[in-house]
Design a protein around this motif. Structure first.
Motif, PDB file in Angstrom:
ATOM      1  N   ASP A 182      29.506  46.558  28.870  1.00  0.00           N
ATOM      2  CA  ASP A 182      28.579  45.676  29.592  1.00  0.00           C
ATOM      3  C   ASP A 182      29.098  44.241  29.560  1.00  0.00           C
ATOM      4  O   ASP A 182      29.851  43.877  28.658  1.00  0.00           O
ATOM      5  N   ASP A 183      28.696  43.444  30.524  1.00  0.00           N
ATOM      6  CA  ASP A 183      29.023  42.006  30.569  1.00  0.00           C
ATOM      7  C   ASP A 183      30.524  41.772  30.427  1.00  0.00           C
ATOM      8  O   ASP A 183      30.955  40.804  29.782  1.00  0.00           O
ATOM      9  N   GLU A 239      27.768  43.472  38.379  1.00  0.00           N
ATOM     10  CA  GLU A 239      26.378  43.165  38.035  1.00  0.00           C
ATOM     11  C   GLU A 239      25.891  41.918  38.775  1.00  0.00           C
ATOM     12  O   GLU A 239      26.657  41.003  39.041  1.00  0.00           O
TER      13      GLU A 239
END
Ligand code: C2E
Ligand code: MG
Ligand code: MG
Ligand code: MG
Length: 285
Positions: A182-183, A239
């Motif tokens: 993630d990220d 995202e």
């Protein structure tokens, strides 16, 4: 010190603030009470195929329906829960909710047959020795095939203790669950290290998406991550896509999947069921 008095007990948590022992005890008691009294909710945000805009997965995102302060986002309580350890039972609850909800969507609609669910793990959960058993139990109790679940971890969680992180990832992989970083881009994972990890998905952080339609530097960076994904056979997700210009740029670069307000905000399980039945409603959520 964080102000307990007044109505702002759950202001955005700033880790540099120090809390008194009393304040800490109060936070812990509040969160425990909330868990016992079912005050947490899980919202789900669609992840779509960049080309077809079909919903391929949903990400589970926790909220606290606070009796006095209203619906609170994770930034108001996750850091507290992380600090006092309650993130472990809270995270387990989210995981179990997400698994049983996916099973329910599938039971209710053929449109949910291929749907997957993503669940975020916190650092403390990732270090917790019972994690793999918790995940196995959540899947078994929901009657879900492991490949339907993707666990999201961040680079910093991997880098904190590389040896243990690697073992945990491999144990989760043996279960058959999918793993996502993630990220991506905001941490410091080295490429040589990334290569050794059983990761299936790279989620490119929103900060690289924000100006990708107007900033050539961001195009170059995202393009590099797309290449990395291809080289390491990892899928890429962008995202925080909010505009069709961003979508267009990212699709041209070859990013596989997208997530963001353009395609849908985090919504209730019922709204996801409607969306699966009527995919054209994606844009109007
Ligand atoms: P994340 O995992 O990176 O999740 C994506 C966040 O970006 C979500 O915020 C989502 O609502 C938001 N987002 C998605 N698309 C857009 C967009 O187009 N524009 C903007 N401005 N924002 C967008 P949310 O729900 O507030 O969650 C924040 C973070 O809290 C998550 O970031 C994750 O790190 C953490 N979190 C959420 N749920 C859980 C959970 O169950 N467990 C743990 N450990 N962490 C969680
Ligand atoms: Mg996430
Ligand atoms: Mg993220
Ligand atoms: Mg994020």
């Amino acid at each position: 010190a964080a102000k307990r008095a007044g109505r702002n007990a759950y202001a955005i948590f700033d880790p540099t603030m120090t809390m008194s022992v009393l304040e800490e005890a109060q936070q812990r008691a509040d969160l425990e009470h909330a868990l016992e009294h079912d005050e947490f909710r899980v919202l789900y945000q669609p992840v779509v195929d960049m080309n077809t805009q079909r919903v391929t997965a949903v990400e589970a995102l926790v909220r606290w329906q606070h009796p006095r302060d209203g619906l609170l986002g994770p930034y108001h309580f996750i850091a507290h829960a992380e600090a006092n350890g309650l993130i472990v039972p809270l995270g387990r609850w989210v995981l179990r909710q997400a698994c049983s909800q996916l099973a329910r969507w599938r039971a209710e609609s053929p449109a949910a047959a291929g749907l997957k669910v993503n669940v975020n793990l916190s650092a403390r959960q990732f270090q917790y020795a019972g994690l793999v058993d918790d995940v196995a139990a959540a899947l078994a109790d929901a009657g879900l095939d492991p490949a339907s679940l993707t666990l999201e971890i961040t680079e910093s969680m991997l880098m904190a203790d590389i040896t243990t992180a690697k073992e945990t990832l491999h144990a989760l992989r043996r279960l058959g669950v999918r793993l996502a970083i993630d990220d991506f881009g905001t941490g410091y994972s080295s490429l040589s290290y990334l290569k050794q990890l059983p990761v299936d998905v790279i989620k490119i952080d929103k900060t690289f998406v924000d100006e990708v339609h107007i900033d050539e530097d961001d195009v170059a960076l995202v393009d590099a991550v797309a290449g990395l994904g291809q080289a390491l056979k990892m899928q890429t997700v962008a995202e925080g896509i909010e505009s069709s210009e961003q979508w267009d740029t990212l699709r041209r670069i070859g990013i596989d999947h997208g997530q963001g307000y353009l395609f849908g905000r985090p919504v209730s399980a019922g709204d996801i069921a409607d969306l699966l039945e009527q995919p054209e409603s994606v844009k109007h959520l």
